[in-house]
Design an enzyme around this catalytic site. Structure first.
Site, PDB file in Angstrom:
ATOM      1  N   ALA A   1       0.806  -1.357   0.005  1.00  0.00           N
ATOM      2  CA  ALA A   1      -0.102  -0.077  -0.048  1.00  0.00           C
ATOM      3  C   ALA A   1       0.935   1.271   0.007  1.00  0.00           C
ATOM      4  CB  ALA A   1      -0.925  -0.069   1.258  1.00  0.00           C
ATOM      5  N   TYR A   2       1.899   1.064   0.845  1.00  0.00           N
ATOM      6  CA  TYR A   2       2.888   2.458   0.825  1.00  0.00           C
ATOM      7  C   TYR A   2       3.425   2.870  -0.290  1.00  0.00           C
ATOM      8  CZ  TYR A   2       6.932   5.155   1.999  1.00  0.00           C
ATOM      9  OH  TYR A   2       7.648   6.276   2.352  1.00  0.00           O
ATOM     10  N   ALA A   3       3.891   1.650  -0.981  1.00  0.00           N
ATOM     11  CA  ALA A   3       4.801   1.668  -2.111  1.00  0.00           C
ATOM     12  C   ALA A   3       4.051   2.100  -3.245  1.00  0.00           C
ATOM     13  CB  ALA A   3       5.564   0.381  -2.518  1.00  0.00           C
TER      14      ALA A   3
END
Length: 250
Positions: free
Chosen positions: A161-163
């Site tokens: 999700a972050y990437a």
């Protein structure tokens, strides 16, 4: 490394951002704070945005930047973003420089990251920067630096999700560099490891260092100087500058 640090010390004496008003989001801690203080050293008038940072952290930044305007806002809220930019307009009448540094981070297995987490990270890491840039355009904006991440193009386990949110911010940076030229320059800085997460084990830290050709972790100041450079150089746009000690070479 000693030679590079000496060059940075000379650069600190510059005033290339004199007369500019700069808004730095997430500026009370870590990388955001280093950026705000670096832009202050370059002569800019800095607006310090924060959200969940404790009052003592905000007070420390204010001591380093006398006269700086500190504003609290939840950037996931469209109304709060609008109020933030209105407060900048009311104080300074304009906004020349914007650094989108505020971000959310979450590490965990993809199977456990539900829609709520994805929506929260995309809202803060991608949609809020786009919203702030759009709101800042009528205030005379001339340059933007988005803080992205090497995770935008280096796949990592347990960071989907972050990437993905940071990959979106990279593409937003490139799209707006093209669309907003020649009036507004839009660039990005992609930090590598500038501080280990608190839950990293000693073995995980050694593994990260083994992948960095310069054999050391960077610092928030390294990122801040890269931001300062991109804001000051008026023939650069659409650049994503890695600050990773060469880790991307592997």
């Amino acid at each position: 490394m000693a030679q590079a640090r000496a060059c940075s010390a000379v650069y600190d004496a510059g005033v290339e951002l004199n007369g500019k008003v700069a808004l730095v989001t997430g500026a009370a801690r870590r990388v955001g704070r280093a950026i705000a203080e670096e832009l202050g050293r370059a002569g800019a008038t800095v607006v310090v945005h924060y959200h969940a940072s404790p009052p003592e952290a905000v007070a420390e930044v204010e001591r380093e930047l006398p006269g700086a305007l500190s504003l609290r806002a939840d950037l996931r809220s469209p109304a709060a973003c609008a109020d933030l930019l209105e407060a900048v307009r009311a104080r300074h009448g304009r906004l020349d420089l914007l650094v989108n540094s505020a971000a959310g981070y979450e590490r965990g297995p993809f199977s456990s990251q539900g829609d709520e987490l994805w929506e929260a990270l995309l809202e803060l890491n991608l949609i809020a920067p786009a919203r702030l840039i759009r709101l800042a355009l009528p205030l005379g904006l001339v340059a933007v630096v988005n803080i992205v991440d090497v995770a935008a193009w280096q796949p990592w386990r347990n960071h989907a999700a972050y990437a993905a949110s940071k990959a979106g911010l990279v593409q937003l940076t490139r799209c707006l560099a093209l669309e907003l030229a020649p009036t507004v320059r839009v660039n990005g800085v992609a930090p590598g490891t500038v501080a280990f997460p608190p839950d990293f084990t000693a073995a995980e830290q050694r593994a990260v260092l083994a992948r960095i050709p310069l054999a050391e972790v960077g610092s928030p100041g390294d990122v801040a100087r890269a931001v300062r450079f991109l804001l000051a150089e008026d023939y650069l746009t659409g650049v994503i500058l890695p600050v990773d000690g060469g880790a991307g070479l592997r």
